[in-house]
Design a protein around this motif. Structure first.
Motif, PDB file in Angstrom:
ATOM      1  N   ALA A 102       9.574   1.548  13.519  1.00 34.25           N
ATOM      2  CA  ALA A 102       9.400   0.268  13.838  1.00 34.25           C
ATOM      3  C   ALA A 102       9.961  -0.658  12.630  1.00 34.25           C
ATOM      4  CB  ALA A 102       7.987  -0.115  14.260  1.00 34.25           C
ATOM      5  N   THR A 103      10.209  -1.892  13.163  1.00 35.70           N
ATOM      6  CA  THR A 103      10.306  -2.967  12.319  1.00 35.70           C
ATOM      7  C   THR A 103       9.056  -3.906  12.324  1.00 35.70           C
ATOM      8  OG1 THR A 103      12.710  -3.451  13.251  1.00 35.70           O
ATOM      9  CG2 THR A 103      11.461  -5.291  12.124  1.00 35.70           C
ATOM     10  N   LEU A 104       8.484  -3.963  10.885  1.00 39.28           N
ATOM     11  CA  LEU A 104       7.437  -4.361  10.879  1.00 39.28           C
ATOM     12  C   LEU A 104       7.277  -5.921  10.147  1.00 39.28           C
ATOM     13  CD1 LEU A 104       4.154  -4.088  10.292  1.00 39.28           C
ATOM     14  CD2 LEU A 104       4.611  -2.854   8.010  1.00 39.28           C
ATOM     15  N   VAL A 105       6.521  -6.927  10.782  1.00 37.36           N
ATOM     16  CA  VAL A 105       6.500  -8.062  10.096  1.00 37.36           C
ATOM     17  C   VAL A 105       5.028  -8.403   9.960  1.00 37.36           C
ATOM     18  CG1 VAL A 105       7.018 -10.522  10.423  1.00 37.36           C
ATOM     19  CG2 VAL A 105       8.642  -8.786  11.471  1.00 37.36           C
ATOM     20  N   MET A 106       4.684  -8.881   8.730  1.00 36.95           N
ATOM     21  CA  MET A 106       3.114  -8.920   8.637  1.00 36.95           C
ATOM     22  C   MET A 106       3.011 -10.201   7.778  1.00 36.95           C
ATOM     23  SD  MET A 106       1.942  -6.587   5.642  1.00 36.95           S
ATOM     24  CE  MET A 106       2.817  -5.057   6.121  1.00 36.95           C
ATOM     25  N   VAL A 107       1.949 -11.141   8.171  1.00 42.15           N
ATOM     26  CA  VAL A 107       1.506 -12.204   7.198  1.00 42.15           C
ATOM     27  C   VAL A 107       0.355 -11.642   6.409  1.00 42.15           C
ATOM     28  CG1 VAL A 107       0.027 -14.274   7.603  1.00 42.15           C
ATOM     29  CG2 VAL A 107       1.668 -13.662   9.347  1.00 42.15           C
ATOM     30  N   THR A 108       0.369 -11.936   5.150  1.00 43.22           N
ATOM     31  CA  THR A 108      -0.342 -11.373   4.230  1.00 43.22           C
ATOM     32  C   THR A 108      -0.775 -12.654   3.231  1.00 43.22           C
ATOM     33  OG1 THR A 108      -1.100  -9.768   2.646  1.00 43.22           O
ATOM     34  CG2 THR A 108       1.155 -10.154   2.798  1.00 43.22           C
ATOM     35  N   HIS A 109      -1.998 -12.528   2.411  1.00 43.61           N
ATOM     36  CA  HIS A 109      -2.248 -13.066   1.163  1.00 43.61           C
ATOM     37  C   HIS A 109      -2.461 -12.211  -0.058  1.00 43.61           C
ATOM     38  CE1 HIS A 109      -4.017 -16.621   3.783  1.00 43.61           C
ATOM     39  NE2 HIS A 109      -3.415 -17.291   2.803  1.00 43.61           N
ATOM     40  N   ALA A 110      -2.330 -10.792   0.478  1.00 43.22           N
ATOM     41  CA  ALA A 110      -2.460  -9.845  -0.753  1.00 43.22           C
ATOM     42  C   ALA A 110      -1.195  -9.456  -1.227  1.00 43.22           C
ATOM     43  CB  ALA A 110      -2.932  -8.678   0.175  1.00 43.22           C
ATOM     44  N   PRO A 111      -1.076  -9.744  -2.730  1.00 40.10           N
ATOM     45  CA  PRO A 111      -0.004  -9.683  -3.172  1.00 40.10           C
ATOM     46  C   PRO A 111       0.471  -8.206  -3.443  1.00 40.10           C
ATOM     47  CG  PRO A 111      -1.185 -11.059  -4.597  1.00 40.10           C
ATOM     48  CD  PRO A 111      -2.140 -10.534  -3.438  1.00 40.10           C
ATOM     49  N   ASP A 112      -0.455  -7.166  -3.356  1.00 40.37           N
ATOM     50  CA  ASP A 112       0.095  -6.105  -3.444  1.00 40.37           C
ATOM     51  C   ASP A 112       0.721  -5.507  -2.301  1.00 40.37           C
ATOM     52  OD1 ASP A 112      -2.397  -6.233  -2.306  1.00 40.37           O
ATOM     53  OD2 ASP A 112      -3.280  -4.245  -2.875  1.00 40.37           O
ATOM     54  N   LEU A 113       0.029  -5.914  -0.833  1.00 35.45           N
ATOM     55  CA  LEU A 113       0.837  -5.851   0.439  1.00 35.45           C
ATOM     56  C   LEU A 113       2.047  -6.079   0.500  1.00 35.45           C
ATOM     57  CD1 LEU A 113       0.302  -4.470   3.021  1.00 35.45           C
ATOM     58  CD2 LEU A 113      -1.156  -6.361   3.685  1.00 35.45           C
ATOM     59  N   ALA A 114       2.316  -7.312   0.194  1.00 32.17           N
ATOM     60  CA  ALA A 114       3.621  -8.036   0.259  1.00 32.17           C
ATOM     61  C   ALA A 114       4.480  -7.457  -0.757  1.00 32.17           C
ATOM     62  CB  ALA A 114       3.426  -9.510  -0.395  1.00 32.17           C
ATOM     63  N   ALA A 115       4.063  -6.840  -1.879  1.00 25.18           N
ATOM     64  CA  ALA A 115       5.158  -6.225  -2.775  1.00 25.18           C
ATOM     65  C   ALA A 115       5.621  -4.989  -2.164  1.00 25.18           C
ATOM     66  CB  ALA A 115       4.052  -5.905  -3.915  1.00 25.18           C
ATOM     67  N   ARG A 116       4.879  -4.297  -1.347  1.00 28.95           N
ATOM     68  CA  ARG A 116       5.467  -3.235  -0.440  1.00 28.95           C
ATOM     69  C   ARG A 116       6.609  -3.506   0.888  1.00 28.95           C
ATOM     70  NH1 ARG A 116       0.576   0.980   0.745  1.00 28.95           N
ATOM     71  NH2 ARG A 116       2.190   2.220   1.589  1.00 28.95           N
ATOM     72  N   CYS A 117       6.733  -4.656   0.850  1.00 29.67           N
ATOM     73  CA  CYS A 117       7.729  -5.196   1.892  1.00 29.67           C
ATOM     74  C   CYS A 117       9.290  -5.078   1.456  1.00 29.67           C
ATOM     75  CB  CYS A 117       7.326  -6.420   2.441  1.00 29.67           C
ATOM     76  SG  CYS A 117       5.712  -6.689   3.424  1.00 29.67           S
ATOM     77  N   ASP A 118      10.170  -4.885   2.393  1.00 25.82           N
ATOM     78  CA  ASP A 118      11.396  -4.885   1.990  1.00 25.82           C
ATOM     79  C   ASP A 118      11.928  -6.082   1.441  1.00 25.82           C
ATOM     80  OD1 ASP A 118      11.745  -2.286   2.481  1.00 25.82           O
ATOM     81  OD2 ASP A 118      12.427  -2.730   4.610  1.00 25.82           O
ATOM     82  N   ARG A 119      11.487  -7.233   2.037  1.00 26.48           N
ATOM     83  CA  ARG A 119      11.765  -8.645   1.917  1.00 26.48           C
ATOM     84  C   ARG A 119      10.497  -9.640   2.211  1.00 26.48           C
ATOM     85  NH1 ARG A 119      15.436 -12.035   5.369  1.00 26.48           N
ATOM     86  NH2 ARG A 119      14.895 -10.669   7.099  1.00 26.48           N
ATOM     87  N   VAL A 120      10.229 -10.723   1.419  1.00 25.39           N
ATOM     88  CA  VAL A 120       9.100 -11.453   1.367  1.00 25.39           C
ATOM     89  C   VAL A 120       9.556 -12.898   1.672  1.00 25.39           C
ATOM     90  CG1 VAL A 120       7.220 -12.698   0.167  1.00 25.39           C
ATOM     91  CG2 VAL A 120       7.635 -10.268  -0.240  1.00 25.39           C
ATOM     92  N   VAL A 121       9.176 -13.638   2.662  1.00 32.44           N
ATOM     93  CA  VAL A 121       9.571 -14.997   3.060  1.00 32.44           C
ATOM     94  C   VAL A 121       8.315 -15.985   2.794  1.00 32.44           C
ATOM     95  CG1 VAL A 121      10.254 -16.521   4.870  1.00 32.44           C
ATOM     96  CG2 VAL A 121      11.419 -14.277   4.595  1.00 32.44           C
TER      97      VAL A 121
END
Length: 230
Positions: free
Chosen positions: A197-216
């Motif tokens: 699946a394509t995954l889009v997530m809202v997060t305040h957690a830097p470690d979670l954002a760091a696992r994403c392919d891209r951060v906006v």
């Protein structure tokens, strides 16, 4: 950046909501494309429009200007029933506050969207997804009998059970302690890997954002910087 197979496309998307003193501008001219199989993190301070942008992508809010296309279909002109069918057939949504049905067991909560979509094997697939998130032994328990981490795992299983092409997650670890949050994070990416699946997530957690392919990053309802790799 090229997007050979776009799943979500926003062009000039804006969101205005009614307030006591008149319209409140929430999002302003968002241009964003998400490719198939991509993992995208939406970050920014509270009130920056992250969750509202996610709601536009899921057809849970309707753009007041611009276009929102999901799997090639423009959501802006669809009826509420048609939007519900798009979510049912193509999306899984995970919220911070679980949104489980309190009078249903874990198994029934996960099976319900499958039944609504007409799957004859709804309960078998629900049991399989509960096992995947480590809750096979809790299938007959009600939400009130489960911890917050367990409830969020049920919510993840419910989102994944229909094998959605798109997973949308709004602060999926926001109500959990560090240990449970880490477990949910691993499960969320595991669901992405298992189902493609394509995954889009809202997060305040830097470690979670760091696992994403891209951060906006968002600020004041706008994309703050050109989106860059995490």
């Amino acid at each position: 950046m090229t997007h050979p197979d776009p799943v979500i496309e926003l062009s000039g998307a804006a969101l205005s909501l009614a307030g006591n003193a008149g319209p409140v501008e929430i999002l302003h001219g968002i241009d964003l494309t998400v490719a198939r199989g991509e993992t995208l993190g939406l970050i920014g301070p509270s009130g920056s429009g992250k969750s509202s942008l996610l709601m536009l992508m899921g057809g849970l809010e309707r753009a007041s200007a611009g276009t929102v296309r999901v799997l090639g279909q423009d959501l802006t002109g669809l009826s509420e029933d048609a939007l519900a069918r798009v979510r049912r057939d193509h999306m899984g949504v995970v919220f911070q506050s679980f949104h489980l049905i309190p009078t249903m067991t874990a198994l029934e909560n996960v099976a319900t969207p499958l039944e609504l979509a007409g799957h004859a094997d709804a309960f078998e697939r629900a049991a399989e997804e509960l096992a995947q998130v480590g809750l096979a032994q809790r299938a007959d328990h009600y939400p009130s009998q489960m911890s917050g981490g367990e409830q969020q795992r049920v919510a993840l299983a419910r989102a994944a059970a229909p094998r959605p092409e798109i997973l949308l997650a709004d602060e999926p670890t926001g109500n959990l302690d560090e240990a449970n949050g880490g477990a949910i994070m691993d499960m969320l990416f595991g669901l992405r890997d298992r189902h493609g699946a394509t995954l889009v997530m809202v997060t305040h957690a830097p470690d979670l954002a760091a696992r994403c392919d891209r951060v906006v990053p968002l600020r004041d309802g706008r994309i703050a910087l050109q989106d860059t790799p995490a």
